[in-house]
Design a protein around this motif. Sequence first.
Motif, PDB file in Angstrom:
ATOM      1  N   GLU A   4      -1.367   6.495  -1.437  1.00 49.08           N
ATOM      2  CA  GLU A   4      -0.353   5.398  -1.987  1.00 49.08           C
ATOM      3  C   GLU A   4       1.161   6.164  -1.872  1.00 49.08           C
ATOM      4  O   GLU A   4       1.319   7.450  -2.070  1.00 49.08           O
ATOM      5  CB  GLU A   4      -0.423   5.182  -3.212  1.00 49.08           C
ATOM      6  CG  GLU A   4       0.864   4.306  -4.018  1.00 49.08           C
ATOM      7  CD  GLU A   4       0.313   3.037  -4.679  1.00 49.08           C
ATOM      8  OE1 GLU A   4       0.788   2.104  -4.620  1.00 49.08           O
ATOM      9  OE2 GLU A   4      -1.028   3.420  -5.378  1.00 49.08           O
ATOM     10  N   ASN A  33       0.777  -8.647  -4.237  1.00 54.56           N
ATOM     11  CA  ASN A  33      -0.226  -7.465  -4.091  1.00 54.56           C
ATOM     12  C   ASN A  33      -1.625  -7.627  -4.840  1.00 54.56           C
ATOM     13  O   ASN A  33      -1.557  -8.081  -5.989  1.00 54.56           O
ATOM     14  CB  ASN A  33       0.278  -6.033  -4.476  1.00 54.56           C
ATOM     15  CG  ASN A  33      -0.634  -5.095  -4.188  1.00 54.56           C
ATOM     16  OD1 ASN A  33      -1.954  -5.125  -4.020  1.00 54.56           O
ATOM     17  ND2 ASN A  33      -0.282  -3.822  -4.088  1.00 54.56           N
ATOM     18  N   ALA A  35      -4.098  -6.452  -5.418  1.00 59.12           N
ATOM     19  CA  ALA A  35      -4.532  -5.156  -6.252  1.00 59.12           C
ATOM     20  C   ALA A  35      -3.956  -5.165  -7.598  1.00 59.12           C
ATOM     21  O   ALA A  35      -4.538  -4.478  -8.611  1.00 59.12           O
ATOM     22  CB  ALA A  35      -4.487  -3.924  -5.513  1.00 59.12           C
ATOM     23  N   THR A  36      -2.931  -5.724  -7.662  1.00 56.58           N
ATOM     24  CA  THR A  36      -2.242  -5.670  -8.906  1.00 56.58           C
ATOM     25  C   THR A  36      -1.526  -7.091  -9.584  1.00 56.58           C
ATOM     26  O   THR A  36      -1.303  -7.174 -10.606  1.00 56.58           O
ATOM     27  CB  THR A  36      -0.928  -4.843  -8.881  1.00 56.58           C
ATOM     28  OG1 THR A  36       0.240  -5.690  -7.984  1.00 56.58           O
ATOM     29  CG2 THR A  36      -1.283  -3.561  -8.200  1.00 56.58           C
ATOM     30  N   ASP A  97      -1.085  -3.395   0.905  1.00 56.69           N
ATOM     31  CA  ASP A  97      -0.523  -3.794   0.046  1.00 56.69           C
ATOM     32  C   ASP A  97      -0.331  -5.156   0.061  1.00 56.69           C
ATOM     33  O   ASP A  97      -0.297  -5.937  -1.120  1.00 56.69           O
ATOM     34  CB  ASP A  97       0.752  -3.022  -0.091  1.00 56.69           C
ATOM     35  CG  ASP A  97       1.198  -2.039  -0.722  1.00 56.69           C
ATOM     36  OD1 ASP A  97      -0.085  -1.338  -1.360  1.00 56.69           O
ATOM     37  OD2 ASP A  97       1.970  -1.092  -0.483  1.00 56.69           O
ATOM     38  N   GLY A 100      -4.886  -6.078   0.609  1.00 54.03           N
ATOM     39  CA  GLY A 100      -6.073  -5.565  -0.219  1.00 54.03           C
ATOM     40  C   GLY A 100      -7.075  -4.864   0.391  1.00 54.03           C
ATOM     41  O   GLY A 100      -8.039  -4.413  -0.586  1.00 54.03           O
ATOM     42  N   ASN A 324      -8.241  -0.237  -5.766  1.00 55.81           N
ATOM     43  CA  ASN A 324      -7.175  -0.149  -4.933  1.00 55.81           C
ATOM     44  C   ASN A 324      -7.324   0.311  -3.725  1.00 55.81           C
ATOM     45  O   ASN A 324      -7.914   1.602  -3.561  1.00 55.81           O
ATOM     46  CB  ASN A 324      -5.954   0.575  -5.670  1.00 55.81           C
ATOM     47  CG  ASN A 324      -4.565  -0.009  -5.016  1.00 55.81           C
ATOM     48  OD1 ASN A 324      -4.473   0.528  -4.005  1.00 55.81           O
ATOM     49  ND2 ASN A 324      -3.802  -0.376  -5.550  1.00 55.81           N
ATOM     50  N   GLY A 333     -12.151  -3.604  -1.709  1.00 58.75           N
ATOM     51  CA  GLY A 333     -10.865  -4.002  -2.537  1.00 58.75           C
ATOM     52  C   GLY A 333     -10.732  -5.313  -2.911  1.00 58.75           C
ATOM     53  O   GLY A 333     -11.998  -5.816  -3.227  1.00 58.75           O
ATOM     54  N   GLY A 369      -5.343  -7.513 -10.748  1.00 60.85           N
ATOM     55  CA  GLY A 369      -5.918  -7.622  -9.444  1.00 60.85           C
ATOM     56  C   GLY A 369      -7.081  -8.438  -9.551  1.00 60.85           C
ATOM     57  O   GLY A 369      -7.364  -8.875 -10.608  1.00 60.85           O
TER      58      GLY A 369
END
Length: 486
Positions: A4, A33, A35-36, A97, A100, A324, A333, A369
């Motif tokens: 990251e 994103n 993942a978030t 980002d 994923g 992530n 992911g 996510g």
Amino acid sequence: MSTETTLDLPETRLFIGGTWTASATAATLPVINPATGEAIAHVSDASVQEGLAALDAACAAQDAWAATPARDRADILARTYQGIIDRRDDFALLIVDEMGKPWSEAQSEVDYGAGFFRWFAESAGRIHTEGQFGIEPGSNYHVAVSKRPVGPSLLITPWNFPLAMGARKIAPALAAGCTTVLKPAAQTPLTSLLLAQVLQEAGVPAGVVNVVVTGNSRDLISAIMNDTRIRKISFTGSTQVGRVLLAQSAQNVMNTSMELGGNAPLIVFDDADLDRAVEGAYLAKLRNGGQSCVAANRIYVQSGIADKFTKRFTERLAHITVGNGHEPSTGLGPLIDDKQRTTVHNLVTDAVAKGATCLTGGQIIDGPGYYYQPTVLTNIPADADIREEEIFGPVAAIYTFDTEEEAITEANATPYGLASYVFTKDLGRALRVAAAIDAGMTGINRGLISNPAAPFGGTKQSGLGREGGIEGLEAYQETKYTGIQL
């Protein structure tokens, strides 16, 4: 160690006629994103008028680009290849980002996508040496056959391979002498915008490549396709949308390339190398989290090896690290969004409710996510939806069979015919089964078959035409015949 870093955003405006410009309405679209669940950027949202402005730019540049010597076009493509490689980590970071993917997969996509520019740079210079010139039998009448570009092309790409899908269309179009309007998926536009920057830096003239991101795809695409100046559409996406675009393209008799849905069978015979079969099935099923049109949707294992294969394969999936994509340990992911995760979960719960056995996984992972557990299903009943629908997620549906004929029948029992996979040590059987499966591509003893040098595409409702290979270049060319009386 985590990969990251601070995300260095590319241009987020529209790219039209060689100029970066915000939408006239000032409208923007968030890029989430997966993942978030949080926005990482906002990009300009193109109106229908701006889509038509992109077409204007492509049409204005067409004649000059077609007249550009093929070697000069090849040099630009070669510089684009190098530009992508030089910014490999920048592209990979964007892919992680906005889509994923795990970091290693994102890097692999960058290499794969860049490969299309190298392949078509090498192919562009041969366009004008592959024609024919001869005398018509029985006369003094000369026949000349040459290739010419189709013309301005509309390129529509999906979200699952943000760089590779654009590269697979733009590179051959430019090599052939066609100008382009690229409409990337609204979920993953940043990679396409960075690609436009690299193309511009490589010397692509203004108007040859235009990129418009929009939240109103239906109206923008319809407006462009209703204009008789657009000569080709290349679409990658669902069969449902492909049917609509084919109907629209018929109005102006447009040249079409359609890479549509899949329902890939993966067949493991008793004599297969078990290690290779498990690893190949894992790759064919779990690459990109199963969000691929060539993902193994139906895994058929011959009864003599079924228990061993299923046990080994289930253990392999059960030990995947989900997380992530920036973490080096991550093997799986998130899915692209909550809608896709819900679709996958509904297929699993429907199958289990009807009698299927869930050996591992089968549950949504709590956020943030859009994560889903890697899942293995067996004993799947005939009326389960998962037998017919494309899963597009980390869910392996395993079936058993007894005879070669049964495996072929099951493999072909679908309206789709994109990819297929066969695992066996018997070369005769491998070639025999590959020939009998009605699909555009078959991988033998390997779970990854995509390659810039090979034709990619399917049969039946999986699409029309091919991308990649010499066929990918021909998709952007028309054949010109000239008769000469000396």
